[in-house]
Design an enzyme around this catalytic site. Structure first.
Site, mmCIF file in Angstrom:
data_model
loop_
_atom_site.group_PDB
_atom_site.id
_atom_site.type_symbol
_atom_site.label_atom_id
_atom_site.label_comp_id
_atom_site.label_asym_id
_atom_site.label_seq_id
_atom_site.Cartn_x
_atom_site.Cartn_y
_atom_site.Cartn_z
ATOM 1 N N GLY A 107 0.833 -1.210 0.000
ATOM 2 C CA GLY A 107 0.000 0.000 0.000
ATOM 3 C C GLY A 107 0.858 1.245 0.000
ATOM 4 N N ASN A 108 0.244 2.394 0.234
ATOM 5 C CA ASN A 108 1.015 3.628 0.361
ATOM 6 C C ASN A 108 0.315 4.563 1.345
ATOM 7 O OD1 ASN A 108 -0.701 5.632 -1.188
ATOM 8 N ND2 ASN A 108 -0.428 4.041 -2.745
ATOM 9 N N ARG A 109 0.953 5.713 1.621
ATOM 10 C CA ARG A 109 0.507 6.561 2.730
ATOM 11 C C ARG A 109 -0.582 7.553 2.352
ATOM 12 N NH1 ARG A 109 6.027 8.610 5.323
ATOM 13 N NH2 ARG A 109 4.572 10.127 6.192
ATOM 14 N N ALA B 226 -3.443 7.913 -5.383
ATOM 15 C CA ALA B 226 -2.063 7.428 -5.403
ATOM 16 C C ALA B 226 -2.115 5.961 -5.806
ATOM 17 C CB ALA B 226 -1.430 7.594 -4.033
#
Ligand code: C5P
Length: 224
Positions: free
Chosen positions: A30-32, A98
């Site tokens: 995943g990402n932030r 994102a």
């Protein structure tokens, strides 16, 4: 919903938040991204009179009031399919998500076990570029991308604008204090023959300024 705003009568599709790429039933890449910027843009677009379809990755955010439809997705491929389904008749696409650049090549339906063979090596494959695909559509909507960069923000953003054939690109610098998962942000708006800085502000104020600029550029292109 305003019928007289700068985006009255305009259908906008907005994607927001991260995507999660599953490795096995309990793990993912995943990402932030929090989705806050994209949700604030959706709210500002509604306030400007647009009919907004919001495609959301996994986020913990309420749907902004007045959004016509929200579609929740998890992976980049699900987000791509949801965006493409929503695009019919859309005038503007704003890609605030994102999207994970890569997913694992082989999802394991069973939890990957620790064992004597040591750590697994994950093979990654590229995800579809949703923004570039929308920008290549015919008829083509007005297309707005985001770019989070850690260095050489303007140069990288301009290269992206050209490569992905965008109308407008909103670039921001990402470090530990600003840009992703934070409550305020600053944006460098870039288009083929110009640029403009939207100074650091809370995401909702910045989203209003951004939507006003998007509306101005959208109408200018239609008049051209
Ligand atoms: O190339 P980069 O990922 O930095 O581009 C960022 C922009 O492209 C964002 O607007 C993002 O939503 C969009 N994007 C996309 N699909 C991808 C990767 C990025 O729509 N697979």
């Amino acid at each position: 919903m305003s019928r007289e705003g700068a985006l009255a009568g305009v259908k906008a599709v907005i994607d927001a938040g991260p995507t999660y790429e599953d490795i096995d039933p309990v793990r993912f890449l995943g990402n932030r991204s929090s989705g806050k910027m994209g949700f604030a843009v959706a709210e500002a677009a509604v306030q400007a009179g647009a009919e907004v379809i919001l495609i959301a990755g996994p986020v913990a955010l309420p749907t902004p009031p007045g959004v016509a439809r929200r579609v929740d997705v998890r992976s980049a491929r699900q987000m791509r399919d949801a965006v493409m389904r929503a695009m019919d008749g859309a005038d503007i696409f704003i890609a605030a998500a994102a999207v994970a650049d890569w997913r694992v090549a082989d999802y394991s339906a069973r939890k990957i076990k620790k064992g004597p063979a040591g750590a697994p090596v994950l093979e990654l494959v590229e995800n579809p570029d949703i923004l570039a695909e929308v920008a290549a559509r015919d008829p083509r909507p007005f297309v707005v991308g985001f770019a989070a960069e850690t260095d050489h923000v303007t140069e990288h953003a301009r290269e992206k604008l050209v490569r992905k054939k965008l109308d407008l690109l909103a670039a921001n610098r990402v470090d530990e204090n600003i840009g992703i998962g934070t409550d305020d942000n600053a944006l460098e708006l870039i288009w083929t023959d110009g640029s403009e800085t939207l100074p650091r502000a809370g995401k909702s104020e910045l989203a209003k300024a951004l939507v006003a600029r998007i509306a101005a550029h959208y109408h200018a292109r239609r008049r051209a």
